[in-house]
Write an enzyme that holds these catalytic residues in place. Structure first.
Site, PDB file in Angstrom:
ATOM      1  N   CYS A  88      -3.563  -7.193  -8.301  1.00  0.00           N
ATOM      2  CA  CYS A  88      -2.356  -7.545  -7.622  1.00  0.00           C
ATOM      3  C   CYS A  88      -1.587  -8.432  -8.594  1.00  0.00           C
ATOM      4  O   CYS A  88      -1.512  -9.336  -9.422  1.00  0.00           O
ATOM      5  CB  CYS A  88      -2.702  -8.484  -6.576  1.00  0.00           C
ATOM      6  SG  CYS A  88      -1.153  -8.979  -5.754  1.00  0.00           S
ATOM      7  N   TYR A 142       7.237  -0.390  -5.440  1.00  0.00           N
ATOM      8  CA  TYR A 142       6.454  -0.026  -4.238  1.00  0.00           C
ATOM      9  C   TYR A 142       7.503   0.916  -3.346  1.00  0.00           C
ATOM     10  O   TYR A 142       6.946   1.639  -2.620  1.00  0.00           O
ATOM     11  CB  TYR A 142       6.357  -1.360  -3.606  1.00  0.00           C
ATOM     12  CG  TYR A 142       4.862  -2.082  -4.275  1.00  0.00           C
ATOM     13  CD1 TYR A 142       3.603  -1.623  -3.961  1.00  0.00           C
ATOM     14  CD2 TYR A 142       5.091  -2.846  -5.368  1.00  0.00           C
ATOM     15  CE1 TYR A 142       2.730  -2.150  -4.451  1.00  0.00           C
ATOM     16  CE2 TYR A 142       4.212  -3.525  -5.739  1.00  0.00           C
ATOM     17  CZ  TYR A 142       2.694  -3.316  -5.194  1.00  0.00           C
ATOM     18  OH  TYR A 142       1.861  -3.801  -6.148  1.00  0.00           O
TER      19      TYR A 142
END
Length: 330
Positions: free
Chosen positions: A45, A183
Site C-alpha cells: 500500500c 486509482y
C-alpha cells in the site's frame, strides 16, 4: 451522462472515519508512549508506505512496532479485507500481538456498529485492541512533530515551518492527480471516466517532470513531506500502475527527471529499504480480480535498474541537508 451517473463510475476513497490523534501531551486524545501502539501496514500500500518511510527517517522503529498484513486481501462477508496469515509469518493466521486475524476486528473493537471501509495504515492501541486512527495524511505529520522527543539524533525535519505553504500546495496537487489519479484510471468503469483520469494524471506527471528537471527535490534543497508523498506512487508506477491500471501513455522510465528522481530516492536510506516488490505485485494483480480475473502476477520490470546511477547530485542539495543524517542501516 449526468453528474450523478458519472460519480457512480468514478473511484472515490472512503472517508477517514477514525482520526483520534496521538499527541505529546495527550491533549487531543491519546498520549505518545513508546511501544504502546501498533502500526498495521501492507507493504503493497502506498498510503502505508508513507508511514514506514517517516518511521525510518525519524528513527521510531522501536517506539512504534509494525504488523504487516498478507499482501493478498481475503474475502470476508462480501468484502476484501486486510488479514494476517500463516503464509506471511503470523502463527495461526493472527497477529502475534493484537491476536486478530482481520484488521476490521480492531475497527469493530473501537466502534461495534461501524460499517465503513477498512484501510491501512492503521494505528491500534495495544492496551485496548481498539483502532486509534487511519488518518494517513496527518499521521506522518504527527510522527514528525508530536513524537519528536523519541526521534533519533540527526532526524530530519520533513515539514519545516518556512516551507509548509509550498509543501502543502505541491502535496495537494500530487494527491489529487497522481496518488489518487492512478486509482481513478485503474478503477474507472467507463471510457469517459478513464480518459479524463489518465489525461489529468499524465498532465501532472509532465509538469512534475519539468519541475524536477532543474531541482533535485520537490520543495527546497532537501527531502520534505512532499517527496515522501509523491515517491510512494512513482516507485509503484512501472511495476503495477502502468499495466494493471492502464496508466500506459508513458512509462515512468521514459521520463528522464522523474525516473532519475525515483532512483535517487530509492538509493536513499529510508526509502528503498521500505519496498517489497513481491508484496506490491502480488497484492495488485491477485486482489483486483475485477481488473485481472486470472490473477496472473506480471514479471518485471527488473528492480536492479533502480540501483543504476542517477546523476541527480549535479542539481545540488542533499537528502538530509547539513543539519540531519541518514538513518542507520536496516
Amino acid at each position: 451522462m449526468s453528474v450523478q451517473q458519472r460519480e457512480r463510475k468514478e473511484h472515490k476513497r472512503a472517508p477517514l472515519h477514525f482520526r483520534t490523534r496521538i499527541t505529546a501531551d495527550g491533549r487531543e486524545g491519546l498520549p505518545v508512549e513508546a511501544g504502546r501502539y501498533r502500526l498495521v501496514v501492507s507493504l503493497a500500500c502506498p498510503w502505508a508506505n508513507r508511514l514506514l518511510i517517516a518511521r525510518r527517517l525519524f528513527g521510531l522503529e522501536q517506539a512504534i512496532p509494525v504488523a504487516v498484513t498478507d499482501p493478498v486481501q481475503e474475502m470476508i462477508e462480501g468484502d476484501y479485507h486486510w488479514v494476517f496469515s500463516e503464509a506471511n509469518g503470523d502463527p495461526d493466521g493472527r497477529d502475534r500481538v493484537l491476536g486478530i486475524h482481520a484488521l476490521r476486528e480492531a475497527y469493530l473493537a473501537a466502534e461495534p456498529d461501524y460499517t465503513g471501509g477498512v484501510s491501512v495504515p492503521a494505528v491500534v492501541d495495544t492496551t485496548t485492541g481498539h483502532l486509534v486512527s487511519n488518518d494517513f495524511p496527518n499521521l506522518t505529520l504527527d510522527l514528525g512533530s508530536e513524537w519528536r522527543a523519541l526521534h533519533r539524533p540527526g532526524a530530519p525535519d520533513l515539514y519545516p515551518a518556512h516551507l509548509r505553504e509550498e509543501i502543502d500546495t505541491v502535496a495537494e496537487e500530487v494527491y489529487q492527480e497522481v496518488n489518487c489519479g492512478v486509482y481513478h484510471a485503474g478503477f474507472a468503469q467507463s471510457q469517459e471516466v478513464y480518459d479524463r483520469a489518465v489525461t489529468k494524471l499524465f498532465r501532472r506527471l509532465d509538469l512534475l517532470e519539468q519541475r524536477l528537471s532543474t531541482r533535485r527535490y520537490l520543495v527546497g534543497d532537501r527531502l520534505t513531506e512532499a517527496d515522501v508523498r509523491l515517491w510512494v506512487t512513482l516507485i509503484r508506477f512501472d511495476p503495477v500502475y502502468h499495466g494493471h491500471f492502464k496508466c500506459n501513455i508513458r512509462k515512468l522510465a521514459e521520463y528522464p527527471a522523474l525516473w532519475g528522481y525515483t532512483r535517487d530516492l530509492f538509493q536513499t536510506p529510508g526509502f528503498g529499504d521500505t519496498i517489497d516488490f513481491e508484496h506490491i505485485q502480488r497484492h495488485y494483480y491477485a486482489t483486483h480480480d475485477m481488473i485481472n480475473p486470472t490473477r496472473i502476477v506480471a514479471h518485471g520490470p527488473d528492480p536492479a535498474l533502480l540501483l543504476t546511477p542517477h546523476g541527480r547530485e549535479a542539481l545540488g542539495g542533499s537528502p538530509f541537508g547539513p543539519d540531519a543524517t541518514a538513518p542507520d542501516p536496516v
